[in-house]
Design an enzyme around this catalytic site. Sequence first.
Site, PDB file in Angstrom:
ATOM      1  N   ASP A   1      14.776  25.849   5.511  1.00 32.80           N
ATOM      2  CA  ASP A   1      14.522  27.219   5.971  1.00 32.80           C
ATOM      3  C   ASP A   1      13.021  27.456   5.808  1.00 32.80           C
ATOM      4  OD1 ASP A   1      16.105  30.459   5.286  1.00 32.80           O
ATOM      5  OD2 ASP A   1      14.567  29.821   6.737  1.00 32.80           O
TER       6      ASP A   1
ATOM      7  N   HIS B   1      15.514  33.541  18.106  1.00 32.57           N
ATOM      8  CA  HIS B   1      16.103  32.714  17.029  1.00 32.57           C
ATOM      9  C   HIS B   1      16.996  31.608  17.629  1.00 32.57           C
ATOM     10  CE1 HIS B   1      18.450  31.863  13.397  1.00 32.57           C
ATOM     11  NE2 HIS B   1      17.793  32.764  12.704  1.00 32.57           N
TER      12      HIS B   1
ATOM     13  N   GLU C   1      12.806  28.401  16.095  1.00 39.21           N
ATOM     14  CA  GLU C   1      12.654  29.810  16.454  1.00 39.21           C
ATOM     15  C   GLU C   1      11.207  30.136  16.824  1.00 39.21           C
ATOM     16  OE1 GLU C   1      14.405  31.974  13.127  1.00 39.21           O
ATOM     17  OE2 GLU C   1      15.668  30.214  12.775  1.00 39.21           O
TER      18      GLU C   1
ATOM     19  N   ARG D   1      19.481  42.926  17.964  1.00 45.19           N
ATOM     20  CA  ARG D   1      20.576  41.992  18.293  1.00 45.19           C
ATOM     21  C   ARG D   1      21.950  42.621  18.126  1.00 45.19           C
ATOM     22  NH1 ARG D   1      21.218  37.461  13.449  1.00 45.19           N
ATOM     23  NH2 ARG D   1      21.288  38.936  11.699  1.00 45.19           N
TER      24      ARG D   1
ATOM     25  N   ARG E   1      26.820  34.411  16.230  1.00 45.44           N
ATOM     26  CA  ARG E   1      26.342  33.176  15.582  1.00 45.44           C
ATOM     27  C   ARG E   1      26.062  32.094  16.618  1.00 45.44           C
ATOM     28  NH1 ARG E   1      23.812  32.893  11.469  1.00 45.44           N
ATOM     29  NH2 ARG E   1      25.405  33.971  10.260  1.00 45.44           N
TER      30      ARG E   1
END
Length: 301
Positions: free
Chosen positions: A207, A164, A265, A95, A69
């Site tokens: 978002d 990201h 991002e 990832r 995170r």
Amino acid sequence: MTGPLVEGWSPGPARDEEHGEMDVELATEVCTGRITGHGAHVLGWAPAGAEPVIWLSSQAVFSPDAAIRGGVPVCFPWFGSGRSGSLSPAHGFARLSSWRRVSMTDDRGVVTVVHELDPAVAGGPEFPFDYRAVLTARFGEQLDIGLAVTNSGAVPFSYEAALHTYLAVRDVTGVSIEGLDGATYLDKLTGQAQRQEGSVTIGGEVDRVYRSDADVVVVDEAGGRQITVSKENSASTIIWNPWVEKARSMSDFGDDEWRSMVCVETANVGDAAITLDPGMSHRMVARINVDRFGPGAPECT
Ligand code: TA6
């Protein structure tokens, strides 16, 4: 200091108990930085004398089967649950995979670390293609991250990708994000297509997937600085902040940490996905700079 103070450096996918993958931690006269072979994941960066620019949750989980995170997760070969909406793991397998460190060089305090993803350890039925993926992170007065993908097989394939990036801000409620005025975007909270008018500000969960290749400037008034994210070969920019409730719902995200971060991002997703014919390559680059402003800018610790 003449060269990087690099702990944990070793070629190849080394592992340790605490982090799963051995980190490279560097501190030179130019900058500090950190990257781990798990996901080829940049965990930190700041120019010498500056506060951290890349945000990392205090609750981040470091284990082989967990996405970290914060930092700069490498989303590949799909974003979210993919264009079909049915793929997992979220944001692709890259990832969560162990990338092999292939080189580290120091050029007068500017350190470049290169990782490569082996399709033999990272693939699956959702992406049954021969490919080569290389992640280059250049830690200097600016942070450059490049994701190069090559089609090493005999048939074309398409993929989505995103760097990201989690950026550290003093107070996201006072941030304005410039550079997206007039750009169309998909609001993932409503499913609606919209057009950005003026600056982007954060007053709740945001978002959004913008169709834009423009530089983005995050003006952090409270922090007395601005962070610029410029890019090459990227047609998508995603802006994300989870705000209060979503932050509380994530165990690897501190309840109050939403205030100190915003994601900008650098990506190619949706109808901006990349298609490679056999032998073709594509390289997407995110370039991050930080500048303090105003005579009253707080001293960076
Ligand atoms: O980039 C924004 C986003 O797609 C959000 O929808 C949110 O899910 C975020 O990524 C984090 O995803 P993760 O899988 O890392 O929890």
